[in-house]
Design an enzyme around this catalytic site. Structure first.
Site, short mmCIF file in Angstrom:
data_model
loop_
_atom_site.label_atom_id
_atom_site.label_comp_id
_atom_site.label_asym_id
_atom_site.label_seq_id
_atom_site.Cartn_x
_atom_site.Cartn_y
_atom_site.Cartn_z
CB THR A 1 10.43 0.27 4.05
OG1 THR A 1 10.59 1.33 3.11
CG2 THR A 1 10.99 0.73 5.39
CG PHE B 1 8.84 -1.35 8.97
CD1 PHE B 1 8.56 -0.14 9.58
CD2 PHE B 1 8.52 -1.50 7.63
CE1 PHE B 1 7.99 0.91 8.87
CE2 PHE B 1 7.96 -0.46 6.91
CZ PHE B 1 7.69 0.75 7.53
#
Ligand code: PEP
Ligand code: MN
Length: 642
Positions: A533, A535
């Site tokens: 992921t 960020f």
């Protein structure tokens, strides 16, 4: 022996216990352990266990089964994070120390320090006193060399580590070095260990070439028992029958020692292999196996080095290795530690222009509870000890940053399996005073978490963030569970801990299981292990400008920017925009369209682009781009993470 004190012990009772133990011949070390205070009592003292247990304020007494007590994980369960000035060693960071084998001259140490810092080393190494196998070999510049090294470290904001070879020198060197190194040959020089320990400075303890793990940890015990708190172990190869390499790197010792002890473990691949071309692959192996960092020999001109030239890396090799470590770190759940700059946050508020009163805060906001992936990302970006502000939604993260109750926030924006998290992108449009100042990629390993009494077959209901479900689609396709959406994965995990129902499970991080006392029913249920992921770190703009990124992410200039724009509804209008980028040599790494709310069938384009080195050229390109677009928003320029 470990004496666990009651949480509510009075100062008087605590002092009585200290006196009781000291009178019976023990040396004492007190430390916090899982919220309680424990006393590590070492030495040859004799005690009546029953009597000790009955003293007021004593909760329990544990005789440790290991000959080393203070170094043992039985005494302290959580990892020790050693601090050397602004640098940390241990935890989820990989800390790299680099420099020459020996300080040879003022210019050589300055030149090397600048080079290794540029490539990402956070501490400077170098020997002023060199214990050499031959008495005729270069023995180092002594105190003069140390003075040069101290000056180089100070000039570049890099703490220094240097070898100490005698108790007398330890005293003389104390104020000149940030960390002592005990060399392999001196690992069992107990008088040296006692003296260095008593000076209470950080120590890097090399493993002796023929020391067993227990002997090594007992040497660490000497340092701890004599007063040093900040001890880092360093594997640097042991002597085996093999002579092709200088030593044999004992790679398996790293996970073994990390289980036996709470102390951080570094690896020195330079002295382990002794052959320049083999140093980098072995260094990567050390990171893969769980080392907390590396110490490496680098020389601007290895062929001219006065010692260990054949194993010293060329600066270009070191730079390449640092890039490889950075790319590999997220795979083992870590992040490369960057040279910390001045403290982030408070200054931002102080330097505020135009008298805007934004409250200053040290906190970084994330959405979710303890154990959330966003919290892991936050710790990677800002450091483990950063004060955190947990919020209930992604919008609340923006609000906290805007109104100043957090100096920055961390937001997931994209996942490698499921794509963009659009609702978070959309928030940027609603908060024009918020900018992206950094990015970070986190590997996501999803676990199925349940009540401690639950088994996989008991599960009927599953809770998580919709992203959690989407990233575990293949696992879920084989099951008929009822899915319940939560604001984030950690909140879903927390709800299970509250309800204690064996039929409900959550998809969340292993950290969430630890935080809420849940059982991991199955680990690694994401559809593909390459699950990352992305960020972004957000901060409030000061005037029109974005504040700098957190120093822990490094001080390299931005090389990536994010933009949002819409284009006139006519043929070729998007093409016109892309033409501006293409003709300016700007790389477009991502382009996505999103419906504009309230204007059906009209779209906004989200773009990630490369940033050229010269700022004013980039500003010109953006100005030109603006003339081709209708709405144009610059979300921020930042350093891309690999
Ligand atoms: C060194 O790091 O400079 C050194 C001499 O290493 P070791 O003590 O591991 O041989
Ligand atoms: Mn050396």
């Amino acid at each position: 022996m470990i004496v666990v004190l009651s949480k509510h012990i009075s100062p008087h009772d605590r002092e009585m216990i200290r006196i009781y133990l000291r009178d019976r011949g023990f040396a004492l070390r007190e430390q916090y352990f899982d919220d309680a205070v424990i006393i590590g009592a070492t030495g040859k003292g004799v005690v009546d266990f029953q009597e000790l247990r009955n003293l007021p304020g004593v909760e329990g007494v544990k005789a440790t089964s290991k000959p080393y007590e203070l170094a043992s994980r039985d005494t302290k369960r959580e990892d020790t994070i050693v601090t050397v000035g602004p640098v940390t060693i241990g935890g989820s960071r990989i800390s790299v120390i680099a420099g020459p084998c020996a300080v040879e001259s003022k210019t050589q140490i300055h030149e090397t320090a600048a080079m290794v810092r540029e490539s990402g080393a956070v501490m400077l190494r170098g020997g002023a006193y060199k214990p050499r196998t031959s008495p005729y070999a270069f023995q180092g510049l002594g105190m003069e060399g140390l003075e040069y090294m101290k000056a180089a470290g100070e000039a570049l904001n890099m703490p220094i580590v240097t070898e100490v070879v005698s108790p007398e020198l330890a005293v003389q060197m104390k104020d000149l070095t940030d960390m002592f190194q005990i060399g392999a040959r001196n690992m069992q020089n107990f008088e040296l260990l006692k003296k260095v320990g008593s000076l209470k400075k950080p120590v890097l303890l090399k493993r002796g070439p023929s020391a067993t793990i227990e002997e090594w940890l007992l040497s660490a015990e000497y340092l701890l028992a004599s007063g040093a708190w900040d001890v880092v172990l360093c594997e640097r190869g042991i002597r085996t029958f093999e002579t092709y390499t200088r030593n044999t790197l004992d790679i398996s010792v790293i996970p073994v020692v990390k289980e036996l002890s709470h102390l951080p473990v570094l690896v020195d691949p330079s002295h382990a292999v002794g052959i320049r071309a083999k140093v980098s692959p072995v260094a990567l192996a050390a990171v893969a196996v769980g080392a907390d960092g590396l110490t490496l020999e680098v020389h601007p001109r290895p062929d001219e080095a006065l010692s260990d030239g054949p194993q010293s890396l060329y600066p270009e090799q070191f730079e390449r290795l640092m890039r490889d470590i950075e790319a590999m770190a997220p795979v083992v759940g870590k992040e490369l530690l960057r040279t910390p700059g001045p403290r982030y946050g408070r200054q931002t508020a102080k330097t505020q222009e135009g008298g805007l009163s934004v409250k200053s805060s040290d906190k970084v906001a994330f959405s979710g509870e303890r154990g959330a992936y966003a919290e892991q990302a936050l710790m990677r970006a800002f450091g483990e000890d950063t004060p955190r502000l947990s919020t209930a939604s992604f919008r609340a993260v923006f609000d906290a940053v805007l109104e100043g109750s957090a100096m920055a926030g961390i937001m997931p924006v994209e996942n490698s399996l499921t794509g963009s998290i659009h609702e978070n992108y959309d928030l940027f449009l609603q908060y024009p005073d918020i900018a992206i100042v950094g990015e970070l990629k986190l590997r996501i390993v999803h676990c199925l978490l349940g009540d401690p009494q639950a088994a996989l077959d008991d599960i009927e209901i599953l809770r998580s963030h919709p992203q959690g479900f989407a990233q575990c689609r293949e696992f879920l396709d084989q099951r008929q569970w009822q899915l319940e959406s939560y604001n984030n994965t950690a909140t879903a995990a927390a709800s299970i801990a509250k309800e204690k129902n064996i039929h409900i499970a959550a998809i969340a991080a292993e950290d969430a299981a630890k935080a809420f006392g849940l059982k991991v029913l199955k680990a690694g249920i994401e559809s593909n292990p390459l699950n990352y992921t992305r960020f972004v770190i957000i901060s409030r703009k000061i005037g029109d400008k974005a504040p700098p990124p957190p120093p822990s992410l490094g001080s390299d200039p931005p090389n990536k920017a994010s933009l949002v724009f819409s284009v006139p509804d006519k043929p070729g209008s998007l093409f016109e925009c892309l033409k501006v980028l293409s003709e300016s040599g700007i790389n477009l790494s991502k382009l996505e369209s999103r419906p504009i709310h309230g204007q059906p069938w009209r779209y906004l384009f989200y773009a990630d682009v490369s940033v050229p080195e010269t700022t004013h050229i980039f500003e010109k390109i953006l100005e030109e781009l603006k003339t081709k677009t209708e709405d144009f928003r610059f979300l921020g320029a930042y350093r891309a993470s690999l």
